[in-house]
Design an enzyme around this catalytic site. Structure first.
Site, PDB file in Angstrom:
ATOM      1  CE  LYS A   1      -3.922   0.050   2.126  1.00 38.36           C
ATOM      2  NZ  LYS A   1      -4.628  -0.357   3.321  1.00 38.36           N
TER       3      LYS A   1
ATOM      4  CG  MET B   1      -2.811  -7.204   9.529  1.00 39.09           C
ATOM      5  SD  MET B   1      -1.157  -6.795   9.013  1.00 39.09           S
ATOM      6  CE  MET B   1      -1.295  -6.682   7.264  1.00 39.09           C
TER       7      MET B   1
ATOM      8  NE  ARG C   1      -5.990  -4.683  -2.451  1.00 38.73           N
ATOM      9  CZ  ARG C   1      -6.427  -4.876  -1.233  1.00 38.73           C
ATOM     10  NH1 ARG C   1      -5.581  -4.951  -0.235  1.00 38.73           N
ATOM     11  NH2 ARG C   1      -7.716  -4.964  -0.978  1.00 38.73           N
TER      12      ARG C   1
ATOM     13  CB  SER D   1      13.477 -41.957 -13.721  1.00 36.23           C
ATOM     14  OG  SER D   1      12.313 -41.247 -13.406  1.00 36.23           O
TER      15      SER D   1
ATOM     16  N   GLY E   1      13.204 -40.947  -8.319  1.00 35.66           N
ATOM     17  CA  GLY E   1      11.957 -41.282  -7.605  1.00 35.66           C
ATOM     18  C   GLY E   1      11.982 -40.506  -6.295  1.00 35.66           C
TER      19      GLY E   1
ATOM     20  CB  CYS F   1       8.988 -40.525 -12.402  1.00 40.26           C
ATOM     21  SG  CYS F   1       9.855 -41.771 -11.446  1.00 40.26           S
TER      22      CYS F   1
ATOM     23  CE1 TYR G   1      11.346 -38.420 -17.334  1.00 44.21           C
ATOM     24  CE2 TYR G   1      13.324 -38.553 -18.682  1.00 44.21           C
ATOM     25  CZ  TYR G   1      12.458 -39.114 -17.758  1.00 44.21           C
ATOM     26  OH  TYR G   1      12.705 -40.362 -17.258  1.00 44.21           O
TER      27      TYR G   1
HETATM   28  C1  PEP Z   1       9.071 -42.491  -6.154  1.00 43.13           C
HETATM   29  O1  PEP Z   1       9.467 -43.142  -5.199  1.00 43.13           O
HETATM   30  O2  PEP Z   1       9.270 -41.250  -6.259  1.00 43.13           O
HETATM   31  C2  PEP Z   1       8.302 -43.125  -7.228  1.00 43.13           C
HETATM   32  C3  PEP Z   1       7.956 -42.445  -8.295  1.00 43.13           C
HETATM   33  O3  PEP Z   1       7.910 -44.387  -7.040  1.00 43.13           O
HETATM   34  P1  PEP Z   1       6.683 -44.844  -6.102  1.00 43.13           P
HETATM   35  O4  PEP Z   1       5.942 -43.599  -5.723  1.00 43.13           O
HETATM   36  O5  PEP Z   1       5.860 -45.751  -6.933  1.00 43.13           O
HETATM   37  O6  PEP Z   1       7.365 -45.511  -4.980  1.00 43.13           O
END
Ligand code: PEP
Ligand code: MG
Length: 940
Positions: free
Chosen positions: A29, A111, A373, A799, A801, A866, A886
């Site tokens: 403000k 506030m 704002r 990948s 996890g 993933c 990715y």
């Molecule tokens: C992970 O552990 O991040 C994964 C993608 O595998 P899950 O969730 O199936 O254990």
């Protein structure tokens, strides 16, 4: 005591000591009040006490802070007096001020605010003399006593059942005087009101209402600082991730009055429609009123534009005659002022390059702006405004993309509750917003019942303590899932997100009794068949049915996504286990599958039987017989998925969960299993008991299964390769990537790789054909991250996890965080749920290390993520920064990740640009200095 150079910044009459870039110090403000002055917008003069002073107040208390600001505030008051031609604390020509909060991020209504400060019995007389408007003066005085009384002096209702004592007096007076609305009170009525208000103050506080304007001012300033720590503000900050350290500024401004009569008014407006995004100036105002009246709903506010007024009348079923007479627009009542307001709103929007939420007051025919704002808006409005402003050349492409909060896209993708219906809905419980969307249905406690009920045409909500893969079928047919236990990466949450299904998890006030098929929530007992509603975006559980509206993706959304893809470096894949999910994700722009959890395919009727047969088998031969039954089914499923993802990579993960997840746990279903398998119940029970593990998530799972029972990996590899070869024959291109879960050592990985290669080669010979495929590793065990260079000698891709990696790095069971995580978050032990938002500091360090190590031994290593973090914007930005190729996330998060990936790339390029400019500037500077030195030398 820290010393700051300056604690107070003044503004007024088109000049200011601050500007819009000083939000951190002056709050939103204050910074914008300065900026409005600088661009020539009429703003009442005033000053801002910095947010630093709020921090001092909280740390060191009232006395310290008042000592630090006293002189500066006194000087700043003189600055206001000079511009207003009146004097603060002077009875014959009083200068009144407003005192308002204003933090870095807007926290609407959280506030405190005090208006008309500086009035007392003497000043009232002086002001009446000056304005010849006794009604206005007494109206301002009664407002001041009420506001100051409740905000600063704490005169409030005793309990939530009691009425506010000031409101009680107003109601009594209305009855006595026979008036309906506040603006019908006469000056005498208002004078009487002040007397009664003061009596209440005396009764509650044991003190007279303070008459010294300076005492009033110091009281109001400290009260605004205090309000930073009130319950409402704390809750709002928690919800919106606003750090407590920011503090609030205090804005003190000369009062301008919207309650001076019929030539005065006050209002709020938006430069565009905050709910649809339409470029439609809109807002509300009230004649002869002060700020809070418009939002408080005491009188029906009128529309600012004629068009808005007509729309409103239609909705409110008000006739045109009635509208013109009683609710005319500002465009009609004050056309000149309306024109000026339109010019200012355009000027502000163009200047800030964003939709503005503005407040204004008209004092006796003169327009004053009190606030501007960036306006809060829905997800749909956010997208539309960004795209429109880009097309209008108000924003460049990069800014337009950065303008949209990726998470807000969620609102566009899932059905949503009707906003009106929500207003009257009763919240029963609060859980974790595990998977967004809105769901309404009848309570059912068991997966089998869920199927039966839906077959009969019921809409159901599956309510469970927690879900397991056994509940999958029930989850598929449910409108939404509600669990009492489990975090954001619990089974229910992961699966629900994958399905784009609404889910609230970890609502621990639920006491579920499976026996009686009832659930008790905060004293209310609901039974099977009762209606409830879930908001998966907020975690709220409501009683009864709430109407929903379907999300429809529009052209603006497509345009935004197309712009985003031009900038993103990271590709976005999806986590999908069915052709349907794969298709949804593809429609949302997924460029492949980053995780296909094959175990999810084993839960349908015949498959689960074969799976259990394999688990029950005593030896390899028995297991192979059962696996032979599973092979064609797995191959068919994969063909469906590969087809849906034609031409794009599909990462298929070999079996991961511990085997006990596939066997039944109730007596009844164990009996059924025994009958189906043709074995004794005792044999079934013994086998199940033998599968028991103390820490199953750290037990016999992942590649440990594939290495102890290689025939499982063999069967799965065969299913993958054969599916791909079959499709090749149909002319369908596939890019399978076989992923080994939970590897921790090179040998573990290498053993699995050899099984995969041997099996694939065998098939290539059998079929006299071959296909290209990759073999890679999940990195989800900390050791794998530490030894990534070794593992990359074997793995062709990584990948991450991050669900398991977070679990194992923190040592928190991902299914049991409900017991301590809320406490940790509240106490600030953790800033965010690490299962939701990647812990960049710790887990991120492992990812960074593993990426570098992996690439050092295999430069063309493909790297992705993933875990659930693959769809969370700040985590996506991190993945970009470490150079991943990715991210993979559930289908409904694909657009969010696409946008987040684009934003990450844009932020990076802007930072590089900035650095380059800085370097060039400093180069120029040093050349200039050299040149000057040479000239100096020459002249000597
Ligand atoms: C992970 O552990 O991040 C994964 C993608 O595998 P899950 O969730 O199936 O254990
Ligand atoms: Mg895992």
């Amino acid at each position: 005591m820290t010393n700051f150079k300056k604690n107070v910044y003044t503004f007024g009459n088109k000049s200011a000591e601050g500007d819009a870039s000083m939000k951190n110090l002056l709050g939103g403000k204050g910074a914008n009040l300065c900026e409005m002055n600088l661009i020539g917008v009429p703003v009442p003069p005033g000053f801002t006490i910095t947010t630093e002073m709020c921090k001092v107040y909280i740390k060191e208390g009232r006395e310290t802070v008042l000592k630090m600001i006293k002189t500066e505030v006194e000087e700043a008051i003189v600055h206001i007096e000079n511009q207003m031609g009146s004097q603060f604390a002077n009875s014959s020509n009083p200068c009144l001020v407003s005192v308002r909060s204003g933090s870095r991020a807007s926290m609407p209504g959280m506030m405190d605010t005090i208006l008309n400060l500086g009035l007392n019995d003497e000043a009232v007389e002086g002001l009446i003399q000056k304005t010849a408007n006794a009604r206005f003066v007494w109206d301002s005085y009664r407002r001041f006593v009420q506001m100051y009384g409740s905000v600063v002096l704490g005169v409030k209702a005793f309990s939530k059942e009691d009425q506010d004592p000031f409101e009680e007096i107003i109601d009594q007076l209305k009855e006595e005087k026979g008036v309906k609305l506040d603006n019908e009170f006469t000056a005498d009525d208002l004078k009487e009101m002040v007397v009664r208000f003061k009596k209440v103050v005396k009764k509650v506080t044991n003190k007279d209402f303070p008459s010294d304007p300076w005492e009033q001012l110091w009281g109001a300033i400290t009260s605004v600082f205090n309000s930073w720590m009130n319950e409402r503000a704390i809750y709002y900050r928690e919800l919106n991730n606003i750090p407590e350290e920011w503090g609030t500024a205090v804005n003190i401004q000369a009062m301008v009055f919207g309650n001076m009569g019929i030539n005065s008014a006050t209002g709020v407006a938006f430069t565009r429609d905050a709910s649809t995004g339409e470029d439609l100036f809109n807002g509300e105002y009230l004649i002869n009123a002060q700020g809070e009246d418009v939002v408080a709903g005491i009188r029906t506010p009128q529309q600012i534009t004629l068009e808005g007024s007509k729309r409103w009348a239609k909705l409110a079923a008000v006739s045109e005659e009635d509208r013109v007479c009683n609710f005319p627009s500002l465009e009609e009542t004050m056309p000149e002022i309306f024109k000026e307001l339109m010019e200012i709103e355009t000027k502000l929007e163009v200047h800030y390059k964003d939709m503005q939420d503005i407040e204004f007051t008209i004092q006796d025919g003169k327009l004053w702006m009190l606030q501007t704002r960036s306006g809060k808006r829905t997800g749909a409005a956010m997208v539309k405004m960004a795209v429109d402003m880009y097309e209008e050349n108000l924003l460049d492409e990069k800014t337009a993309i950065l303008r949209v909060e990726p998470n807000k896209l969620d609102e566009l993708l899932h059905p949503i509750f009707d906003k009106k219906a929500l207003k009257t809905a009763k919240v029963l419980a609060q859980g974790l917003p595990a998977s967004p969307g809105a769901a309404t249905g009848q309570i059912v406690f068991f997966a089998e019942d869920a199927e039966e009920w839906t077959k009969k045409g019921h809409k159901i909500i599956l309510v469970r303590m927690e879900t397991s893969p056994e509940d999958l079928k029930g989850m598929v047919v449910a409108e939404g899932i509600l669990t009492a236990r489990g975090g954001m990466t619990s089974h229910a949450a992961v699966v629900a997100r994958g399905m784009g299904k609404c889910c609230v998890s970890g609502a621990d006030s639920l006491k579920i009794d499976y026996k009686t098929r009832t659930v008790e929530i905060n004293g209310l007992t609901l039974k099977e068949g009762d209606w409830i509603s879930l908001n998966g975006s907020t975690g709220e559980v409501y009683q009864g049915k709430i109407a929903t509206t379907e999300a429809v993706l529009n052209e603006d959304f497509d345009k935004l996504m197309a712009l985003a893809d031009k900038h993103a470096r990271l590709e976005v894949r999806t986590n999908a286990d069915t052709p349907q999910d794969a298709q949804i994700a593809r429609n949302f722009g997924a460029k492949g599958i980053g995780l296909c959890r094959t175990e999810h395919m084993f839960f349908e009727d015949i498959k689960i039987k074969a799976m259990r047969e394999m688990i029950l088998a005593d030896d390899e031969a028995g297991r192979r017989t059962a696996l032979a039954k599973l092979l064609p089914m797995q191959r068919d499923d994969l063909e469906g998925i590969f087809k849906a993802m034609e031409g794009l990579p599909v990462t298929v993960r070999l079996l991961d969960p511990p085997l006990h997840e596939f066997v039944p746990h109730t007596e009844e279903s164990q009996k059924q299993m025994a009958e189906e398998m043709g074995v004794s119940i005792k044999a079934v029970r013994e086998k199940i008991e033998s599968l028991h593990e103390f820490n199953p998530m750290l037990g016999h799972r992942g590649c440990r299964l594939g290495n102890t029972y290689p025939e499982i990996s063999e069967m799965q590899t065969r299913a993958i390769i054969e599916a791909a070869i079959n499709l090749k024959k149909e002319g369908i291109k596939t890019y399978p990537e076989i992923m080994i879960p939970l590897t921790g050592t090179l040998t573990e990985m290498e053993m699995q790789k050899q099984i995969v290669i041997a099996t694939a080669e065998k098939i290539f010979t059998e079929r006299n054909d071959r296909i290209e495929y990759l073999i890679g590793s999940m990195i989800e065990v900390p050791r794998a991250a530490l030894m990534a260079d070794k593992i990359a000698e074997s793995a062709e891709f990584f990948s991450f996890g991050t669900n398991d990696l977070t679990q194992m790095t923190f040592g928190y069971s991902r299914d049991d965080t409900g017991k301590f995580l809320p406490f940790y978050l509240k106490k600030g032990i953790l800033k965010q749920d690490p299962f939701q938002v990647l812990d960049q500091e710790g887990v991120g360090k492992l990812i960074h290390l593993a990426t570098q190590k992996g690439l050092s031994s295999r430069p063309n290593l493909k790297i992705g993520i993933c875990g659930e973090h693959g769809g969370e914007p700040s985590s996506v930005e991190f993945c970009h920064s470490v150079g991943m190729h990715y991210v993979s996330c559930s289908p409904f998060r694909v657009p969010i990740a696409r946008l987040a990936a684009a934003q990450a790339a844009i932020k990076e390029s802007l930072a590089i640009e900035k650095k380059r400019t800085r370097r060039e500037d400093s180069k120029k500077e040093s050349i200039k200095n050299e040149h000057e030195k040479t000239l100096e030398f020459a002249s000597v």
